[in-house]
Enzyme design. Structure first.
Site, short mmCIF file in Angstrom:
data_model
loop_
_atom_site.label_atom_id
_atom_site.label_comp_id
_atom_site.label_asym_id
_atom_site.label_seq_id
_atom_site.Cartn_x
_atom_site.Cartn_y
_atom_site.Cartn_z
N THR A 132 -12.94 -27.22 28.03
CA THR A 132 -13.73 -26.00 27.46
C THR A 132 -13.15 -24.96 28.70
O THR A 132 -12.87 -25.16 29.87
CB THR A 132 -14.59 -26.18 27.22
OG1 THR A 132 -15.60 -25.34 27.25
CG2 THR A 132 -15.59 -26.58 28.59
N ASN A 133 -12.85 -24.07 28.63
CA ASN A 133 -12.45 -23.08 29.04
C ASN A 133 -13.65 -22.16 29.43
O ASN A 133 -13.88 -21.33 29.94
CB ASN A 133 -11.40 -21.44 28.91
CG ASN A 133 -9.87 -22.57 29.03
OD1 ASN A 133 -9.76 -23.12 30.25
ND2 ASN A 133 -9.17 -22.58 28.00
N ARG A 157 -17.15 -21.97 31.57
CA ARG A 157 -17.84 -21.92 32.78
C ARG A 157 -19.42 -21.79 32.23
O ARG A 157 -20.01 -23.05 33.39
CB ARG A 157 -17.68 -20.53 33.75
CG ARG A 157 -16.15 -21.20 34.03
CD ARG A 157 -16.10 -19.26 34.93
NE ARG A 157 -16.64 -18.71 35.12
CZ ARG A 157 -16.01 -17.51 34.46
NH1 ARG A 157 -14.86 -16.89 34.06
NH2 ARG A 157 -16.97 -16.33 34.50
N ASP A 197 -17.69 -28.73 19.80
CA ASP A 197 -18.17 -27.81 19.42
C ASP A 197 -19.46 -27.39 18.91
O ASP A 197 -20.18 -28.67 18.83
CB ASP A 197 -16.87 -27.51 18.36
CG ASP A 197 -16.39 -25.74 17.77
OD1 ASP A 197 -17.03 -25.00 18.32
OD2 ASP A 197 -16.31 -25.47 16.78
N PHE A 204 -26.61 -18.39 27.62
CA PHE A 204 -25.57 -18.18 27.48
C PHE A 204 -25.24 -17.74 25.22
O PHE A 204 -26.24 -18.69 24.93
CB PHE A 204 -24.49 -18.37 27.88
CG PHE A 204 -24.22 -20.17 27.57
CD1 PHE A 204 -23.25 -20.02 26.23
CD2 PHE A 204 -24.78 -20.55 27.94
CE1 PHE A 204 -23.14 -21.77 26.16
CE2 PHE A 204 -24.61 -22.07 28.34
CZ PHE A 204 -23.60 -22.52 27.11
N TYR A 256 -25.99 -17.65 21.99
CA TYR A 256 -27.35 -17.11 20.92
C TYR A 256 -28.51 -17.37 21.38
O TYR A 256 -29.54 -17.58 20.90
CB TYR A 256 -27.31 -17.74 19.10
CG TYR A 256 -25.84 -17.53 18.83
CD1 TYR A 256 -25.69 -16.41 18.14
CD2 TYR A 256 -25.00 -18.26 18.39
CE1 TYR A 256 -24.81 -15.64 17.61
CE2 TYR A 256 -23.73 -17.71 17.87
CZ TYR A 256 -24.25 -16.37 17.38
OH TYR A 256 -23.01 -16.55 16.64
N ASP A 257 -28.89 -17.96 22.85
CA ASP A 257 -29.97 -18.34 23.40
C ASP A 257 -31.16 -17.47 23.71
O ASP A 257 -32.37 -17.92 23.11
CB ASP A 257 -29.41 -18.59 25.22
CG ASP A 257 -29.33 -20.40 24.81
OD1 ASP A 257 -28.30 -21.04 24.10
OD2 ASP A 257 -28.40 -20.72 25.93
#
Length: 192
Positions: free
Chosen positions: A8-9, A11, A69, A149, A151-152
């Protein structure tokens, strides 16, 4: 120490997962293995996207790796945004745009039930393994909290009164979809 690449990119995901992996695992990023290209996610399921990324890294870099995903599935929207969660409001992949688009689409809806689903594909010594984590909850009517981050800020897990964005990372990881999938991954790795 066993090295594992998280394909994943994002972070934020790396930070969450590295906190959950046990000390015998060294988490590598795509950058660590020299993979600078954007990994494709053009499958029509979470499982497909997760597998597509893991297969790419394994086949091209020959490192043990896993990819995830995650999708938010909203009952009143017939499972949307689902596999399109990251780009729900467009290709710019903006968390704020996605949340605002979701809240707009839910205006006037009484049914706010939703679930987060994470699917992980692991390639370990060329063998493929898959893990899933799900958390049920509801979508709030407005943003609440500034942590996390995606929909949190609008997702309250069942049994709680706070959104994921109002929880500490540790509290979120203990109950989240990704946390559940990662714990299954870690338990599997302990048997290897």
């Amino acid at each position: 120490m066993t090295e594992l690449c998280f394909a994943t990119n994002n972070r934020n995901k790396v930070a969450e997962v590295s906190q959950m992996l046990e000390s015998q695992y060294k988490l590598l990023t795509l950058q660590d293995i020299g993979c600078l290209e954007e990994l494709a996610e053009d499958q029509d399921t979470l499982e497909g996207n997760s597998r597509q990324k893991a297969v790419y890294v394994w086949e091209n870099y020959k490192v043990n790796c896993f990819a995830d995903d995650t999708g938010l599935e909203v009952e009143a929207l017939h499972g949307a945004p689902g596999v399109y969660s990251a780009r729900y409001a467009g290709p710019q992949r903006s968390d704020a745009d996605n949340i605002n688009h979701l809240l707009k689409n839910l205006q006037g809806q009484d049914n706010r039930h939703a679930r987060f689903r994470t699917f992980i594909t692991l390639f370990l010594d060329g063998q493929e393994h898959q893990f899933e984590g799900i958390v049920e909850g509801t979508i709030t009517k407005e943003w609440q909290g500034n942590k996390g981050f995606g929909y949190d800020p609008v997702f309250v897990p069942d049994g709680y009164e706070q959104t994921f964005a109002e929880m500490s990372r540790e509290e979120k990881n203990s109950i989240s979809h990704r946390g559940r999938a990662i714990r299954k991954l870690v338990e599997f790795l302990k048997t290897q």
